[in-house]
Design an enzyme around this catalytic site. Structure first.
Site, mmCIF file in Angstrom:
data_model
loop_
_atom_site.group_PDB
_atom_site.id
_atom_site.type_symbol
_atom_site.label_atom_id
_atom_site.label_comp_id
_atom_site.label_asym_id
_atom_site.label_seq_id
_atom_site.Cartn_x
_atom_site.Cartn_y
_atom_site.Cartn_z
ATOM 1 N N ASP A 85 37.108 4.480 43.446
ATOM 2 C CA ASP A 85 37.747 3.233 43.852
ATOM 3 C C ASP A 85 39.226 3.533 44.091
ATOM 4 O O ASP A 85 39.991 3.729 43.152
ATOM 5 C CB ASP A 85 37.561 2.203 42.737
ATOM 6 C CG ASP A 85 38.247 0.871 43.011
ATOM 7 O OD1 ASP A 85 39.117 0.815 43.898
ATOM 8 O OD2 ASP A 85 37.937 -0.108 42.312
ATOM 9 N N LYS A 132 43.919 -3.251 49.884
ATOM 10 C CA LYS A 132 45.323 -3.499 49.536
ATOM 11 C C LYS A 132 46.312 -2.919 50.547
ATOM 12 O O LYS A 132 46.602 -3.521 51.563
ATOM 13 C CB LYS A 132 45.593 -3.002 48.117
ATOM 14 C CG LYS A 132 45.002 -3.909 47.035
ATOM 15 C CD LYS A 132 45.479 -3.509 45.666
ATOM 16 C CE LYS A 132 44.917 -4.419 44.580
ATOM 17 N NZ LYS A 132 45.511 -5.757 44.571
ATOM 18 N N PHE A 171 38.475 -1.830 36.743
ATOM 19 C CA PHE A 171 38.476 -3.078 37.507
ATOM 20 C C PHE A 171 38.050 -2.761 38.933
ATOM 21 O O PHE A 171 38.689 -1.945 39.613
ATOM 22 C CB PHE A 171 39.850 -3.741 37.524
ATOM 23 C CG PHE A 171 39.833 -5.081 38.217
ATOM 24 C CD1 PHE A 171 39.462 -6.227 37.533
ATOM 25 C CD2 PHE A 171 40.145 -5.191 39.566
ATOM 26 C CE1 PHE A 171 39.401 -7.466 38.168
ATOM 27 C CE2 PHE A 171 40.094 -6.413 40.221
ATOM 28 C CZ PHE A 171 39.724 -7.552 39.516
#
Length: 420
Positions: free
Chosen positions: A243, A272, A152
């Site tokens: 990532d 985040k 993702f």
């Protein structure tokens, strides 16, 4: 009380006001499957809904609220920066941006930083950087980027294409060309994919992977797999992009997920937890592949004084208060406790896995219980959890979580399973 109407005390002494889920749904696009609670305030690892019910927050904004809620250092940084300067254009030098970039390069394998607003934007920037490097330095006209199944990487057109999950791509074709997918942690499949691209007269420019797959079921990367990939990339001139949006900024017990694998990426991304809940993303790279020039890439809000000032305070607090040590200790405690629960329910639970304070409990595929079922049951017990696919429940509390709070959360999960 009906879940369509939740009572909220406005805190001003004017009595209770009503929060209406129906009114919310009438005005907000239906892009999330929301649980029927409305959260109003938080402190540390706890949040309260509009009815005053307290929850232990093991979602943390999906691995985002690094310091929990209303942390004194976060409040201080937000207050100080908003009173000083909150936004100017990147047409000018921004001191807070420079300080944050310096902190990041001093605490990582990166030499240069580009700031944006989210993980999707950071990954989009990484894809653009890899393509430009391929064109400018390697003379590749049709570059290919290999990513993993069950990955993702975001919701932009390029990042959902990079995301190896068809459910996120459905309805958005035509997708961005130039991506090939292989199973995660499967080295022969990756080597075969590279060979197949070469045989078709194209070239692999980059390999984009998560150090630990978060949305894909909390699946840690295999050390031997990643070390061999690093070797292949070095031999073939392929960029290795990691990532780190979900696992970076201390969540695994180290600053970056790649440190658990004994390698360094050429390009990596963060978001985040970087801002502790204030939107910010970062694209970082080694100096040799820093090929962006003025006009190639930009972001209006990226790296503004407010976001960078707050993010720097988050970084410095994590370091000064040695919070990574807490992540390591509480992470081990959490996994041990979840494994003990798994041993009590071997008919329901297949596996517990993770690093630091990103952990997953996988339910057996042949039982009717789903991750959403368990999340709902945990909510009833006063603990917020988050699904990571149909059969995995994710535990991602703030990095300041205490021993007592880990015990409380695990006891609630045990009760939820008992009462299923």
């Amino acid at each position: 009380m009906s879940p369509e109407t939740l009572i909220r005390d406005d805190g001003l002494g004017t009595g209770a006001e009503q929060f209406s889920i129906d009114r919310f749904n009438a005005n907000v696009m239906n892009t999330y499957g929301r649980f029927p609670i409305a959260l109003e305030k938080g402190s540390g690892c706890k949040v309260w809904d509009t009815e005053g019910k307290e929850y232990l927050d093991f979602v943390a904004g999906i691995a985002t609220c690094t310091l929990g809620h209303a942390h004194p250092k976060l409040i201080e940084a937000v207050t100080e920066q908003i009173q000083k300067l909150h936004h100017v254009s990147n047409l000018y030098y921004i001191p807070e941006q420079g300080e944050l970039a310096a902190w990041l390069t001093e605490h990582s394998a990166g030499d240069r930083v580009f700031f944006c607003n989210s993980g999707a934007e950071a990954n989009e920037g990484a894809i653009k950087l890899a393509r430009k490097y391929a064109h400018d330095r390697l003379n590749i006209e049709d570059p290919v980027i290999i990513t993993a199944h069950a990955s993702f990487h975001g919701r932009t057109l390029a990042t959902i294409t990079a995301t190896g999950q068809p459910k996120y791509q459905k309805g958005f074709s035509p997708l961005v060309p130039g991506f090939v997918y292989t199973p995660y942690n499967d080295l022969p499949a990756l080597e075969n994919a590279i060979a197949e691209v070469d045989q078709n007269g194209r070239r692999v420019a980059a390999i984009l992977l998560e150090a630990l797959q978060g949305e894909g079921g909390v699946r840690p990367g295999d050390v031997a797999y990643f070390q061999k990939i690093r070797q292949i990339c070095d031999e073939k001139g392929i960029l290795l992009i990691l990532d780190e949006v979900q696992v970076g900024m201390g969540r695994t017990g180290r600053w970056w997920g790649y440190e658990n694998l004994g390698i360094e990426p050429d390009i990596f991304t963060s978001a985040k937890g970087l801002g502790g809940g204030i939107p910010i993303g970062a694209l970082m790279c080694k100096s040799f592949c820093d090929v962006f020039e003025p006009g190639n890439h930009a972001s209006t809000f990226g790296g503004n004084p407010f976001a960078c000032g707050v993010a720097l305070a988050v970084c410095q607090t994590l370091e000064r208060e040695n919070i990574l040590s807490n992540v390591q200790q509480r992470g081990e405690q959490l996994r041990n406790s979840l494994q003990a629960i798994a041993s009590e329910y071997p008919d329901l639970i297949a596996e517990v896995r993770g690093w630091g304070l990103i952990n997953g409990m996988e339910l057996k595929s042949d039982v009717e219980l789903t991750s959403i079922d368990l999340v709902n049951a945990a909510i009833a017990q006063g603990v917020l959890l988050v699904p990571a696919g149909p059969k995995v429940v994710r535990f991602v509390p703030p990095l300041i979580v205490t021993e007592a709070e880990v015990n409380q959360a695990c006891q609630a999960v045990a009760r939820a399973l008992h009462n299923r």
